[in-house]
Design a protein around this motif. Structure first.
Motif, PDB file in Angstrom:
ATOM      1  N   UNK A  85       0.811  -1.226   0.000  1.00 18.53           N
ATOM      2  CA  UNK A  85       0.000   0.000   0.000  1.00 18.53           C
ATOM      3  C   UNK A  85       0.838   1.267   0.000  1.00 18.53           C
ATOM      4  N   UNK A  86       2.152   1.144   0.077  1.00 19.54           N
ATOM      5  CA  UNK A  86       2.955   2.356   0.031  1.00 19.54           C
ATOM      6  C   UNK A  86       4.412   2.086   0.335  1.00 19.54           C
ATOM      7  N   UNK A  87       5.178   3.156   0.282  1.00 17.91           N
ATOM      8  CA  UNK A  87       6.612   3.116   0.566  1.00 17.91           C
ATOM      9  C   UNK A  87       6.915   4.109   1.679  1.00 17.91           C
ATOM     10  N   UNK A  88       7.735   3.688   2.629  1.00 20.40           N
ATOM     11  CA  UNK A  88       8.273   4.616   3.631  1.00 20.40           C
ATOM     12  C   UNK A  88       9.722   4.869   3.222  1.00 20.40           C
ATOM     13  N   UNK A  89       9.985   6.077   2.703  1.00 19.49           N
ATOM     14  CA  UNK A  89      11.303   6.429   2.184  1.00 19.49           C
ATOM     15  C   UNK A  89      12.334   6.446   3.311  1.00 19.49           C
ATOM     16  N   UNK A  90      13.518   5.912   3.019  1.00 17.20           N
ATOM     17  CA  UNK A  90      14.668   5.958   3.945  1.00 17.20           C
ATOM     18  C   UNK A  90      14.322   5.431   5.337  1.00 17.20           C
ATOM     19  N   UNK A  91      13.508   4.418   5.415  1.00 16.65           N
ATOM     20  CA  UNK A  91      12.964   3.922   6.686  1.00 16.65           C
ATOM     21  C   UNK A  91      14.024   3.279   7.585  1.00 16.65           C
ATOM     22  N   UNK A  92      14.944   2.545   6.982  1.00 15.53           N
ATOM     23  CA  UNK A  92      15.917   1.787   7.778  1.00 15.53           C
ATOM     24  C   UNK A  92      17.174   2.617   8.002  1.00 15.53           C
ATOM     25  N   UNK A  93      17.515   2.793   9.271  1.00 19.22           N
ATOM     26  CA  UNK A  93      18.609   3.705   9.626  1.00 19.22           C
ATOM     27  C   UNK A  93      19.990   3.175   9.270  1.00 19.22           C
ATOM     28  N   UNK A  94      20.143   1.850   9.091  1.00 19.47           N
ATOM     29  CA  UNK A  94      21.476   1.317   8.800  1.00 19.47           C
ATOM     30  C   UNK A  94      21.945   1.670   7.389  1.00 19.47           C
ATOM     31  N   UNK A  95      21.012   1.744   6.438  1.00 15.86           N
ATOM     32  CA  UNK A  95      21.427   2.034   5.056  1.00 15.86           C
ATOM     33  C   UNK A  95      20.434   2.925   4.305  1.00 15.86           C
ATOM     34  N   UNK A  96      19.469   3.473   5.019  1.00 10.09           N
ATOM     35  CA  UNK A  96      18.435   4.352   4.444  1.00 10.09           C
ATOM     36  C   UNK A  96      17.580   3.652   3.381  1.00 10.09           C
ATOM     37  N   UNK A  97      17.525   2.326   3.456  1.00 13.02           N
ATOM     38  CA  UNK A  97      16.680   1.583   2.519  1.00 13.02           C
ATOM     39  C   UNK A  97      15.213   1.917   2.773  1.00 13.02           C
ATOM     40  N   UNK A  98      14.446   1.935   1.690  1.00  6.48           N
ATOM     41  CA  UNK A  98      13.014   2.164   1.807  1.00  6.48           C
ATOM     42  C   UNK A  98      12.335   0.926   2.385  1.00  6.48           C
ATOM     43  N   UNK A  99      11.198   1.156   3.036  1.00  6.07           N
ATOM     44  CA  UNK A  99      10.358   0.058   3.513  1.00  6.07           C
ATOM     45  C   UNK A  99       9.093   0.017   2.676  1.00  6.07           C
ATOM     46  N   UNK A 100       8.678  -1.177   2.364  1.00  3.73           N
ATOM     47  CA  UNK A 100       7.400  -1.397   1.713  1.00  3.73           C
ATOM     48  C   UNK A 100       6.364  -1.540   2.825  1.00  3.73           C
ATOM     49  N   UNK A 101       5.313  -0.735   2.774  1.00  6.35           N
ATOM     50  CA  UNK A 101       4.228  -0.824   3.739  1.00  6.35           C
ATOM     51  C   UNK A 101       3.194  -1.787   3.171  1.00  6.35           C
ATOM     52  N   UNK A 102       2.833  -2.786   3.991  1.00  4.08           N
ATOM     53  CA  UNK A 102       1.872  -3.799   3.547  1.00  4.08           C
ATOM     54  C   UNK A 102       0.708  -3.863   4.536  1.00  4.08           C
ATOM     55  N   UNK A 103      -0.457  -4.272   4.037  1.00  4.64           N
ATOM     56  CA  UNK A 103      -1.695  -4.259   4.800  1.00  4.64           C
ATOM     57  C   UNK A 103      -2.528  -5.487   4.445  1.00  4.64           C
ATOM     58  N   UNK A 104      -3.258  -5.977   5.435  1.00  2.00           N
ATOM     59  CA  UNK A 104      -4.211  -7.064   5.177  1.00  2.00           C
ATOM     60  C   UNK A 104      -5.489  -6.811   5.980  1.00  2.00           C
ATOM     61  N   UNK A 105      -6.616  -7.110   5.351  1.00  2.00           N
ATOM     62  CA  UNK A 105      -7.909  -7.100   6.022  1.00  2.00           C
ATOM     63  C   UNK A 105      -8.038  -8.465   6.703  1.00  2.00           C
ATOM     64  N   UNK A 106      -8.136  -8.485   8.017  1.00  2.00           N
ATOM     65  CA  UNK A 106      -8.167  -9.747   8.762  1.00  2.00           C
ATOM     66  C   UNK A 106      -9.514 -10.473   8.662  1.00  2.00           C
ATOM     67  N   UNK A 107     -10.505  -9.829   8.065  1.00  2.00           N
ATOM     68  CA  UNK A 107     -11.828 -10.462   7.972  1.00  2.00           C
ATOM     69  C   UNK A 107     -12.147 -10.951   6.567  1.00  2.00           C
ATOM     70  N   UNK A 108     -11.134 -11.002   5.694  1.00  2.00           N
ATOM     71  CA  UNK A 108     -11.373 -11.530   4.345  1.00  2.00           C
ATOM     72  C   UNK A 108     -11.010 -12.990   4.293  1.00  2.00           C
TER      73      UNK A 108
END
Length: 151
Positions: A128-151
């Motif tokens: 569902x999105x990207x968190x830019x420079x999320x990881x402090x060790x190398x500034x790698x981006x994080x992929x934000x993921x989501x799930x509907x628990x009732x599907x």
């Protein structure tokens, strides 16, 4: 589910084993104190371990706030990866979150961690999105993921 694996709530007695897994899995591992804070001071935190033959080989933490669950961390010892233990553990945690009346769950994963992303997608998570420079060790981006628990 892996028939030889057992998932249970994490206790203070598990701290050394969990910290070893943390240190073997992440470039910037959490401290033992951080885990203690999560276990005893964060009312929203829930932590679980997975055991094989009474050895702790993985763990997962999550926060449940109202109807929202957030995976804080999940890891399996490198020598036990590829045995579906991460899937067993995350499936258990997802069921637990539903029992806590959470309707959705989110997590962040390194954009380079394709193995973890494949597991999350298998369990229904969507990108569902990207968190830019999320990881402090190398500034790698994080992929934000989501799930509907009732599907």
């Amino acid at each position: 589910m892996n028939q030889l694996a057992n998932v249970r709530k994490m206790t203070a007695d598990d701290l050394e084993a969990v910290h070893r897994i943390e240190c073997s899995s992440f470039p910037n591992p959490w401290t033992k104190e951080a885990f203690m804070h999560e276990l005893f001071e964060n009312q929203y935190a829930h932590y679980f371990v997975i055991e094989m033959e009474e050895e702790i080989v993985g763990y997962c933490g999550l926060w449940v706030v109202f109807d929202d669950a957030q995976i804080t961390n999940i890891a399996v010892l490198p020598t036990y990866r590829g045995q579906k233990l991460g899937e067993t553990l995350l499936s258990y945690v997802m069921r637990f979150a539903k029992e806590c009346e959470a309707s959705q769950m989110t997590l962040e994963v390194r954009v380079s961690n394709l193995v973890a992303q494949a597991l999350y997608k298998k369990l229904g998570f969507k990108e569902i999105g990207i968190r830019k420079n999320y990881y402090s060790d190398n500034q790698e981006d994080a992929l934000l993921m989501w799930v509907n628990l009732h599907e």
